[in-house]
Write an enzyme that holds these catalytic residues in place. Structure first.
Site, mmCIF file in Angstrom:
data_model
loop_
_atom_site.group_PDB
_atom_site.id
_atom_site.type_symbol
_atom_site.label_atom_id
_atom_site.label_comp_id
_atom_site.label_asym_id
_atom_site.label_seq_id
_atom_site.Cartn_x
_atom_site.Cartn_y
_atom_site.Cartn_z
ATOM 1 N N ASP A 1 -8.285 10.889 -8.733
ATOM 2 C CA ASP A 1 -8.250 12.037 -9.430
ATOM 3 C C ASP A 1 -6.807 11.944 -10.482
ATOM 4 O OD1 ASP A 1 -6.117 12.746 -8.084
ATOM 5 O OD2 ASP A 1 -7.310 14.525 -7.229
ATOM 6 N N ASN B 1 -9.819 4.039 -5.068
ATOM 7 C CA ASN B 1 -8.233 3.161 -4.816
ATOM 8 C C ASN B 1 -7.939 3.376 -3.444
ATOM 9 O OD1 ASN B 1 -6.132 1.824 -5.269
ATOM 10 N ND2 ASN B 1 -5.127 3.449 -6.739
ATOM 11 N N THR B 2 -7.047 2.643 -2.919
ATOM 12 C CA THR B 2 -6.325 2.825 -1.677
ATOM 13 C C THR B 2 -4.879 3.082 -1.530
ATOM 14 O OG1 THR B 2 -5.839 0.382 -1.667
ATOM 15 C CG2 THR B 2 -8.195 1.095 -0.559
ATOM 16 N N HIS B 3 -4.701 3.752 -0.565
ATOM 17 C CA HIS B 3 -3.264 4.147 -0.516
ATOM 18 C C HIS B 3 -2.630 3.741 0.913
ATOM 19 C CE1 HIS B 3 0.561 5.927 -0.961
ATOM 20 N NE2 HIS B 3 0.435 6.950 0.037
ATOM 21 N N ARG C 1 -0.210 3.810 -25.298
ATOM 22 C CA ARG C 1 -1.006 3.817 -24.087
ATOM 23 C C ARG C 1 -2.241 4.284 -23.934
ATOM 24 N NH1 ARG C 1 1.549 3.196 -18.899
ATOM 25 N NH2 ARG C 1 -0.332 3.292 -17.307
#
Length: 201
Positions: A142, A108-110, A66
């Site tokens: 983060d 990013n969006t949530h 990864r």
């Protein structure tokens, strides 16, 4: 000078499309220089191809670890010298090393009003809890799950007859508008991070 955006996608790329459409106006202040993905053959990549935007794909299964995947993804992103990296429906977590390399430049969006209902099931969790208002959050990524400093939020009312699908659809519509408007402002006016507070302009 226009801001350079690299957008990472895992699916249909509806937020990507909204950004591409906005960037067509020179006054918007940003342009998408590349679209990356963690899987092949998705509509998000097809949207980028149709718009003449460079693409790259890094699939976890093609790497021994990864960590190697994460480093390869970061190398590809860095090659396009982005001012901002937008995770637009990107379904992989990037590492702390990735975030350190692009410090405070990954957003990013949530589909919830952070810090409420983090994780994969924001709309379902909001519905189950019985809140009357939920929404969407744009944040600086983060090391936590949906815990980064908040850049913008938009409220979406929960209707009495809402199902998860109907609520999520309205959240996604509001989220797209917020994402496009806020990234445009960040590109045109600049922004800074002071602790957990994000100031645009």
């Amino acid at each position: 000078m226009t801001s350079r955006l690299v957008v990472l996608v895992s699916g249909t790329g509806t937020n990507l499309q909204a950004l591409v459409d906005a960037c067509a106006d020179p006054a918007y202040g940003a342009h998408v220089v590349a679209v990356g993905a963690d899987r092949d053959g998705i509509e998000g990549l097809a949207r980028a191809d149709r718009a003449g935007i460079a693409t790259f794909v890094k699939q976890v299964k093609d790497f021994t670890t990864r960590e190697h995947w994460d480093r390869a993804m970061a190398d590809s992103v860095a090659g396009f010298e982005p001012d901002l990296i937008v995770l637009a429906g990107f379904m992989k977590l990037v590492s702390d090393d990735f975030l350190a390399r692009f410090e405070h430049r990954v957003v990013n969006t949530h589909p919830a009003l952070s810090p409420s209902f983090p994780g994969m099931n924001g709309p379902a969790d909001a519905l189950a809890y019985g809140v009357k208002v939920t929404g969407a959050t744009l944040f600086v990524v983060d090391g936590g799950v949906d815990t980064g400093p908040i850049v913008a939020q938009v409220a979406v009312p929960v209707l009495d007859d809402d199902r998860v699908e109907t609520l999520h659809e309205r959240i996604k519509t509001a989220e797209r508008t917020m994402l496009v408007e806020t990234l445009g402002r960040m590109a045109r006016e600049g922004w800074e991070l002071d602790g957990r507070r994000v100031r645009i302009g």
